[in-house]
Structure formats: C-alpha cells, structure tokens
Write an enzyme that holds these catalytic residues in place. Structure first.
Site, PDB file in Angstrom:
ATOM      1  N   SER A 208      77.572  -3.606  -6.510  1.00  9.38           N
ATOM      2  CA  SER A 208      77.995  -2.395  -6.950  1.00  9.38           C
ATOM      3  C   SER A 208      79.325  -1.950  -6.535  1.00  9.38           C
ATOM      4  CB  SER A 208      76.887  -1.234  -6.511  1.00  9.38           C
ATOM      5  OG  SER A 208      77.228  -0.183  -7.315  1.00  9.38           O
TER       6      SER A 208
ATOM      7  N   HIS B 235      77.330  -3.088 -11.248  1.00  5.64           N
ATOM      8  CA  HIS B 235      77.167  -1.658 -11.678  1.00  5.64           C
ATOM      9  C   HIS B 235      78.573  -1.333 -12.432  1.00  5.64           C
ATOM     10  CE1 HIS B 235      73.838  -0.917  -8.529  1.00  5.64           C
ATOM     11  NE2 HIS B 235      73.303  -1.650  -9.409  1.00  5.64           N
TER      12      HIS B 235
ATOM     13  N   ASP C 136      69.604  -0.657  -4.530  1.00  3.76           N
ATOM     14  CA  ASP C 136      69.184  -1.430  -5.561  1.00  3.76           C
ATOM     15  C   ASP C 136      69.288  -2.878  -4.879  1.00  3.76           C
ATOM     16  OD1 ASP C 136      68.756  -2.332  -8.021  1.00  3.76           O
ATOM     17  OD2 ASP C 136      70.882  -2.296  -8.611  1.00  3.76           O
TER      18      ASP C 136
END
Length: 364
Positions: A179, A206, A302
C-alpha cells in the site's frame, strides 16, 4: 538562506510529546497560507519550514529536520517531480506526501513520484476549495506518515513473535501485497528477483483505477517482466506479473493443470479494495506446496487474515522491515501476529524468495 523559511531545527527522533514537524513546498503563496492554517487548526502538527520551489526545499532541509513534506509537482524551476530524488536524499528519513492538482489527472507523473520514493499522494482541489473533506484526508495522511512506532504504542510494546521457519519446497506461486510506499518497495524487490523463477506472480497494490495502467507499465519496466492488469478468466503464466485492478480483488483458482484469475467484489475485512487478504486466502485454498506471500510497506492491517490462511496451508509469508518501509503498518501487523518467516529490506526479501527457486534458475 534562500526564500525557504526554516523555523528551527529538530531532534533526530520524535518523542511522543513532540508534534509532527511538517514542511510545505508549494509555489502558490495562497496555497501555502491555506495549508498552513488548516494544519495549525488540526492540532498536533507544527509547520517547521515552507518553500516556494523544490530547490529552496533542498536547501532548507540541510538546516531543518522534519517528519513529513507536502510537495507540489508543478512549480518554477525543476519542479517537485524532477527534484524529488534530491529532496529524499537530504530529507533524512522524512516522508513525502505529494499534494498536487496532477495527483489524478497527471497519473503518469504521480505514479512516477510514488515509484521514486514518495510515500503517498493527494489530489489538490482549487485553492478556494481546500477545506472540508480534503482537509480531513490531508490531516489523516500527515498523521499516518508522521507516526512512529513509539507513538503508536508504549515503548517496548512492539514485540514480533519468533520467526516461522520458511518451507523448502520449490516456489510454486509468488503473491505480493503493498500500500503506502509500496510502489517504491516493489521496484526495489523486483530489481533483485531473478528474471526466471518458474512461478506466476500476482500483485495487489492499493491504488485507484485511474492509476493502474501507468502503474502496470512502470512496474513492468522496473521488473523487466511482462506485466498485465488482471481480467476475469486470465490464465497465469510463469514469470509474468498480474496486478489486481483498482476496483476488484484479485483471487486465484485452479482449473485442471493451470491457474486462472477470478475477480471478486465486496468489502474485505480490512476495508480495502483491492485487498491483499482475498488474494492470499485464495492461494491458501489451492494448498500448493511452495506458495510464498510478501507484504511490503503499507498502512493498516490488510494482509493479516490472508497471511494466517496462507501459513496454515503450509505457505510462507515474508515482510518488509521497519527501517525501509514508508509506513510500517501492514508488515508490522503480520509480524506481530507471528506469521512472518523473515523481516527484511525489499532486496533481501527478493533474495530469500530466490533461495526457493533452485540453482538452475537463479539467474537474472
């Protein structure tokens, strides 16, 4: 000193009671004033320096230490994008947040900035509209980038569980999740990964959908591999990278002797779309010996649930270390859960993966 205004020097490490020290780099005097006012009203953040050009920012950073730098891309002189490497070189660990009107429309420039080391981006609206939701997003991103482990928890509370043993089976599939700060980390990881690993590669980063085409091209160039955005039913090919699209989870299923992409929607437990958790969980369900997951720099948790499933199925998970992560959130969460087989910089993670592919194929 040039037109940059450095207000005072800072200690090398920020203690819990010190506010986040911020530098604003923007050629618009109005934008600088509005951003300054917004930050000061938010509390807990101190404007340590401002600059009207990237060149002034480089000069100021020789005299002032900051935690986070807000950087516009379009400015007189070389501009924020071209001077980003110089800013990072003298920033002594400060994280760069791109705040620019190019952060959406100019996706190529923004993804290039992320690939060169910027930690995150935020689309800057017109000066008259720098308020409301933009202010909320800005403050959240500054605080996330300015947080250090000592602030997140009391000193000594972060104790990753002992390392898990990494399996010895030949690599069968490589899955990478990232991310904030992940694009830069991905470039470093793939630069050291052998060109032939005899296994397919899937990546979840992401990013919003508008960035994906540019991201795929740039990652393919950096990795020197065929790199595609996942589409439903796509067959995975050894040594090629398949990237989750910005609006769906990338999962993997087996049909006869091959692996195929299955795109799914819905909200993941982490709240992310795309999410690393469904990708890892789908690979765990295959129960293929030699499955390896890698978690790189990113905000939040995540990947924890997916990593648990992957490890339970006999796979291995490696995570990026704190020192090289722009935000040590996702890797830290996996480490704290006792799921990591290694905590290393991206280059060393790549070498650890390479140790699973056999001597005959460990060439670049």
């Amino acid at each position: 000193m040039a037109s940059a205004l450095a207000r005072q020097s800072a200690a090398p490490h920020r203690p819990q009671d010190r506010p986040i020290r911020l530098m604003i780099v923007d050629d618009s005097m109005v934008a600088r004033a509005v951003l300054t006012r917004m930050v000061e009203l938010g509390g807990g953040i101190e404007i340590a320096a401002v600059a009207g050009t990237a060149e002034d920012a480089v000069e100021a950073l020789a005299h002032v230490r900051v935690d986070v730098i807000l950087l516009d891309l379009e400015m007189p002189g070389a501009g924020g994008l071209n001077k980003l490497p110089d800013i990072l070189r003298v920033a002594r660990g400060a994280r760069v947040l791109i705040v620019s009107s190019l952060a959406e429309e100019g996706a190529a420039e923004t993804v290039r900035a992320l690939a060169e080391g910027a930690a995150d981006t935020l689309l800057k609206p017109g000066t008259g509209r720098i308020q409301g939701r933009f202010a909320d997003h800005l403050m959240a991103k500054i605080r996330a980038l300015g947080v250090t482990p000592v602030e997140e928890e009391p000193v000594g509370a972060m104790r990753p569980a002992p390392m898990r043993a990494m399996g010895s089976e030949p690599l069968s599939i490589l899955a990478v999740g990232a991310s904030t700060g992940g694009i830069h980390a991905l470039g470093r990881f793939f630069a050291d990964l052998p060109r032939r690993i005899d296994a397919p590669i899937v990546v979840t980063q992401h990013l919003p959908p508008p960035f994906m085409d540019v991201f795929a091209r740039q990652l393919g160039t950096a990795a020197k591999r065929v790199t595609r955005i996942a589409v439903e039913g796509m067959r995975l090919v050894d040594d090629e990278i398949v990237i989750a699209p910005g609006d769906a989870h990338l999962t993997v299923e087996q049909r006869r002797d091959s692996l195929y992409v299955r795109l799914t929607g819905g909200r993941a437990a982490s709240g992310c779309l795309p999410s690393v958790d469904p990708m890892f969980a789908s690979i765990a369900a295959l129960k293929r010996p030699g499955s390896v997951g890698v978690i790189l720099s990113g905000m939040g948790r995540d990947g924890v649930e997916g990593s648990a499933a992957l490890v339970a199925a006999g796979g291995s998970v490696l995570v990026q270390d704190e020192e090289t992560s722009a935000v040590w959130g996702m890797p830290r969460a996996v480490a704290e859960a006792g799921l990591a087989a290694a905590i290393l910089p991206p280059e060393k993670l790549a070498r650890r993966v390479a140790s699973r592919i056999g001597q005959n194929h460990a060439d670049k």
